[in-house]
Design a protein around this motif. Structure first.
Motif, mmCIF file in Angstrom:
data_model
loop_
_atom_site.group_PDB
_atom_site.id
_atom_site.type_symbol
_atom_site.label_atom_id
_atom_site.label_comp_id
_atom_site.label_asym_id
_atom_site.label_seq_id
_atom_site.Cartn_x
_atom_site.Cartn_y
_atom_site.Cartn_z
ATOM 1 N N UNK A 114 -6.744 -43.331 39.910
ATOM 2 C CA UNK A 114 -7.205 -44.708 39.719
ATOM 3 C C UNK A 114 -8.508 -44.656 38.939
ATOM 4 N N UNK A 115 -8.761 -45.698 38.166
ATOM 5 C CA UNK A 115 -9.967 -45.750 37.350
ATOM 6 C C UNK A 115 -9.812 -45.136 35.978
ATOM 7 N N UNK A 116 -8.712 -44.439 35.746
ATOM 8 C CA UNK A 116 -8.371 -43.894 34.438
ATOM 9 C C UNK A 116 -6.880 -44.073 34.219
ATOM 10 N N UNK A 117 -6.483 -43.990 32.966
ATOM 11 C CA UNK A 117 -5.061 -43.932 32.630
ATOM 12 C C UNK A 117 -4.748 -42.495 32.247
ATOM 13 N N UNK A 118 -3.927 -41.847 33.053
ATOM 14 C CA UNK A 118 -3.738 -40.405 32.863
ATOM 15 C C UNK A 118 -2.957 -40.072 31.607
ATOM 16 N N UNK A 129 -3.183 -23.319 38.490
ATOM 17 C CA UNK A 129 -1.800 -23.068 38.892
ATOM 18 C C UNK A 129 -0.846 -23.564 37.812
ATOM 19 N N UNK A 130 -1.059 -24.791 37.368
ATOM 20 C CA UNK A 130 -0.179 -25.383 36.366
ATOM 21 C C UNK A 130 -0.907 -26.531 35.691
ATOM 22 N N UNK A 131 -0.532 -26.782 34.441
ATOM 23 C CA UNK A 131 -1.108 -27.908 33.718
ATOM 24 C C UNK A 131 -0.043 -28.547 32.853
ATOM 25 N N UNK A 132 -0.289 -29.816 32.521
ATOM 26 C CA UNK A 132 0.631 -30.557 31.666
ATOM 27 C C UNK A 132 -0.205 -31.438 30.747
ATOM 28 N N UNK A 133 0.069 -31.313 29.453
ATOM 29 C CA UNK A 133 -0.706 -32.069 28.479
ATOM 30 C C UNK A 133 -0.194 -33.509 28.368
ATOM 31 N N UNK A 143 4.689 -35.401 35.290
ATOM 32 C CA UNK A 143 3.819 -36.567 35.306
ATOM 33 C C UNK A 143 4.628 -37.831 35.152
ATOM 34 N N UNK A 144 4.153 -38.899 35.772
ATOM 35 C CA UNK A 144 4.736 -40.217 35.631
ATOM 36 C C UNK A 144 3.591 -41.139 35.216
ATOM 37 N N UNK A 181 2.653 -34.655 39.655
ATOM 38 C CA UNK A 181 3.301 -33.990 40.788
ATOM 39 C C UNK A 181 3.306 -32.475 40.597
ATOM 40 N N UNK A 182 3.408 -31.785 41.706
ATOM 41 C CA UNK A 182 3.642 -30.347 41.682
ATOM 42 C C UNK A 182 4.723 -30.046 42.697
#
Length: 120
Positions: A25-29, A48-52, A71-72, A79-80
């Protein structure tokens, strides 16, 4: 105010599964690289993991083939999915949102963490 709230941690037996969620919240991912980090007792925090923002993913070697990050953007959530969990996956898991530095302003945020314990 930016908040990243993790959920889904808990106690699971070896070989089990958990799905962690990180609601922002407070940002748009949608423009952020989102990541999951963990800190095991006595160890340094590790990625552990990342998603651009374009959904390219990266995984730490020990979790490849077992963990999946997704990501949604509509739900502003990442999510992980963690499968085939091992005792060595026991750690506090943290969500991170990173956009880098824009106009000398650093856009990097952390959640409070959620405990994952893998034990019989």
């Amino acid at each position: 105010q930016v908040q990243l709230v993790e959920s889904g941690g808990g106690l699971v037996q070896p070989g089990g599964s958990l799905r962690l969620s990180c609601a922002a919240s407070g940002i748009s991912i949608n423009v952020y690289t989102m990541g999951w980090y963990r800190r095991a007792p006595g160890k340094q925090r590790e990625l552990v993991a990342s998603i651009t923002s374009t959904s390219n993913t990266n995984y730490e070697d020990s979790v490849k083939g077992r963990f999946t990050i997704s990501r949604d953007n509509a739900k502003n959530t990442v999510y992980l999915q963690m499968n085939s969990l091992k005792p060595e996956d026991t750690a506090v898991y943290y969500c991170n949102a990173n956009l880098g530095t824009v106009w000398a302003v650093k856009y990097n945020y952390w959640g409070q963490g959620t405990q994952v314990t893998v034990s019989s």
